[in-house]
Design a protein around this motif. Structure first.
Motif, PDB file in Angstrom:
ATOM      1  N   GLY A  15      31.255  46.085  30.996  1.00  0.00           N
ATOM      2  CA  GLY A  15      32.018  45.068  31.708  1.00  0.00           C
ATOM      3  C   GLY A  15      33.015  45.677  32.684  1.00  0.00           C
ATOM      4  O   GLY A  15      33.164  45.205  33.825  1.00  0.00           O
ATOM      5  N   LEU A  16      33.709  46.739  32.247  1.00  0.00           N
ATOM      6  CA  LEU A  16      34.659  47.428  33.120  1.00  0.00           C
ATOM      7  C   LEU A  16      33.939  48.039  34.319  1.00  0.00           C
ATOM      8  O   LEU A  16      34.426  47.967  35.457  1.00  0.00           O
ATOM      9  N   SER A  17      32.775  48.641  34.066  1.00  0.00           N
ATOM     10  CA  SER A  17      32.001  49.236  35.153  1.00  0.00           C
ATOM     11  C   SER A  17      31.606  48.181  36.185  1.00  0.00           C
ATOM     12  O   SER A  17      31.732  48.399  37.408  1.00  0.00           O
ATOM     13  N   GLU A  18      31.138  47.052  35.703  1.00  0.00           N
ATOM     14  CA  GLU A  18      30.732  45.991  36.622  1.00  0.00           C
ATOM     15  C   GLU A  18      31.931  45.457  37.401  1.00  0.00           C
ATOM     16  O   GLU A  18      31.827  45.175  38.610  1.00  0.00           O
ATOM     17  N   GLY A  19      33.076  45.307  36.723  1.00  0.00           N
ATOM     18  CA  GLY A  19      34.266  44.801  37.398  1.00  0.00           C
ATOM     19  C   GLY A  19      34.743  45.726  38.503  1.00  0.00           C
ATOM     20  O   GLY A  19      35.023  45.282  39.633  1.00  0.00           O
ATOM     21  N   LEU A  20      34.828  47.029  38.209  1.00  0.00           N
ATOM     22  CA  LEU A  20      35.291  47.985  39.211  1.00  0.00           C
ATOM     23  C   LEU A  20      34.279  48.119  40.348  1.00  0.00           C
ATOM     24  O   LEU A  20      34.651  48.266  41.526  1.00  0.00           O
ATOM     25  N   ALA A  49      33.508  44.515  47.129  1.00  0.00           N
ATOM     26  CA  ALA A  49      34.224  43.424  47.797  1.00  0.00           C
ATOM     27  C   ALA A  49      35.311  43.934  48.736  1.00  0.00           C
ATOM     28  O   ALA A  49      36.002  43.131  49.379  1.00  0.00           O
ATOM     29  N   GLY A  50      35.474  45.248  48.809  1.00  0.00           N
ATOM     30  CA  GLY A  50      36.463  45.819  49.704  1.00  0.00           C
ATOM     31  C   GLY A  50      37.876  45.817  49.170  1.00  0.00           C
ATOM     32  O   GLY A  50      38.836  46.000  49.937  1.00  0.00           O
ATOM     33  N   VAL A  95      43.917  46.549  41.982  1.00  0.00           N
ATOM     34  CA  VAL A  95      43.325  45.522  41.119  1.00  0.00           C
ATOM     35  C   VAL A  95      43.661  45.795  39.656  1.00  0.00           C
ATOM     36  O   VAL A  95      44.093  44.896  38.915  1.00  0.00           O
ATOM     37  N   VAL A  96      43.476  47.042  39.229  1.00  0.00           N
ATOM     38  CA  VAL A  96      43.748  47.392  37.832  1.00  0.00           C
ATOM     39  C   VAL A  96      45.231  47.243  37.512  1.00  0.00           C
ATOM     40  O   VAL A  96      45.608  46.819  36.410  1.00  0.00           O
ATOM     41  N   GLU A  97      46.096  47.570  38.466  1.00  0.00           N
ATOM     42  CA  GLU A  97      47.530  47.414  38.247  1.00  0.00           C
ATOM     43  C   GLU A  97      47.866  45.961  37.901  1.00  0.00           C
ATOM     44  O   GLU A  97      48.746  45.691  37.068  1.00  0.00           O
ATOM     45  N   VAL A  98      47.152  45.034  38.521  1.00  0.00           N
ATOM     46  CA  VAL A  98      47.402  43.615  38.284  1.00  0.00           C
ATOM     47  C   VAL A  98      46.735  43.132  37.002  1.00  0.00           C
ATOM     48  O   VAL A  98      47.370  42.544  36.135  1.00  0.00           O
TER      49      VAL A  98
END
Length: 291
Positions: A185-190, A196-197, A203-206
């Protein structure tokens, strides 16, 4: 202070044995590659033995952290195995991730010899071992566990008995099942964020402080974004562990569709030369699919 033997000085066992020495225990080590044992003695003191039996003779506790079922049988049984050299009343602690089948087998062999046996697989990876911050999940007789726990404390931040013999290995299977789906899931998210640019670090900070946060995210997102995988828990080891999970699920009737799928994704990583890469390399598979 106790007389202790440690069998297996890989990326996990080497520092774990070191923490026992640092705690003041008298440690004898055994490793299949003798040079590694000699290097450990040069760094930590203690003694190196030529066989598991020689290492275990006179030891109150024998710890093992080797590769798989066959490796564990090899260091435990036979004329040169640890159990042949252990005294009645001593305790064998197995930190290897193995099948519940071999755990049950060796528990019975040890019990017949008057030796206590605790299955005690670990979580926390190489960093956890090097920092003495492993989580140890244990199964075995309560009285034997109570004797072993103070020794395990030398390299752990949490050590808990989950039940009778085999409960530690079953709990480690739960751990690996959860990690497999999470890393995918993490791989797909990153991967999605990059396509998506978006700035992956931003993103991870948020999202890392919200419901999506995890140990894997905190400790692996930077190297995943940087395409660096020469560290951590190897894909080959994870596939070994997931194979154990899937075999056990066949026996107990559990449905593990995501685990089975991610196991095949790791097989794909092996095919592109990533057998020794960290498990977070699942994202590299997604990048490979993009060409």
């Amino acid at each position: 202070m106790a007389k202790v033997a440690f069998l297996g000085l890989g990326v996990m066992g080497y520092p774990m044995a070191g923490y026992l020495a640092k705690a003041g225990h008298e440690v004898t080590v055994y490793n299949r590659t003798q040079a590694k044992a000699e290097a450990w003695v040069k760094e930590h003191g203690g003694t190196a033995a030529a066989t598991p039996r020689a290492a275990a003779e006179g030891a109150e506790f024998v710890m093992a952290c080797v590769g798989n079922d066959d490796d564990l049988r090899a260091v435990c049984t036979g004329p040169d195995g640890a159990l042949a050299g252990m005294d009645k009343g001593s305790v064998f602690v197995d930190h290897t991730t193995v099948s519940a089948k071999v755990t049950a087998e060796l528990y019975d062999v040890a019990k017949a010899a008057g030796v206590g046996f605790v299955d005690a697989p670990v979580s926390g990876g190489q960093a956890g071992a090097e920092n003495g911050q492993l989580v140890v999940m244990c199964g075995g007789d309560a009285e034997v566990y109570d004797r072993a726990a103070p020794m395990i404390d030398a390299y752990s931040k949490l050590c808990k008995r989950l039940g009778e013999s085999g409960a530690g290995q079953l709990t480690k299977m739960v751990n690996q099942i959860c990690i497999a789906g999470l890393v995918q899931g993490l791989s797909e998210g990153l991967h999605f964020a990059q396509k998506a640019g978006l700035d992956g670090r931003a993103v991870v900070e948020v999202i890392g402080g919200g419901a999506a946060g995890s140990w894997q995210m905190v400790n692996r997102f930077e190297t995943m974004l940087d395409d660096e995988f020469d560290h951590g828990f190897a894909v080959d080891w994870m596939r070994k562990d997931l194979g154990i999970c899937l075999d056990t699920a066949d026996e107990n009737g559990a449905s593990l569709p995501v685990t089975a799928l991610v196991d095949q994704f790791y097989k794909d990583v092996q095919k592109i030369g990533g057998g020794r890469w960290d498990t977070s390399s699942l994202i590299k598979r997604l990048r490979a699919l993009d060409g």
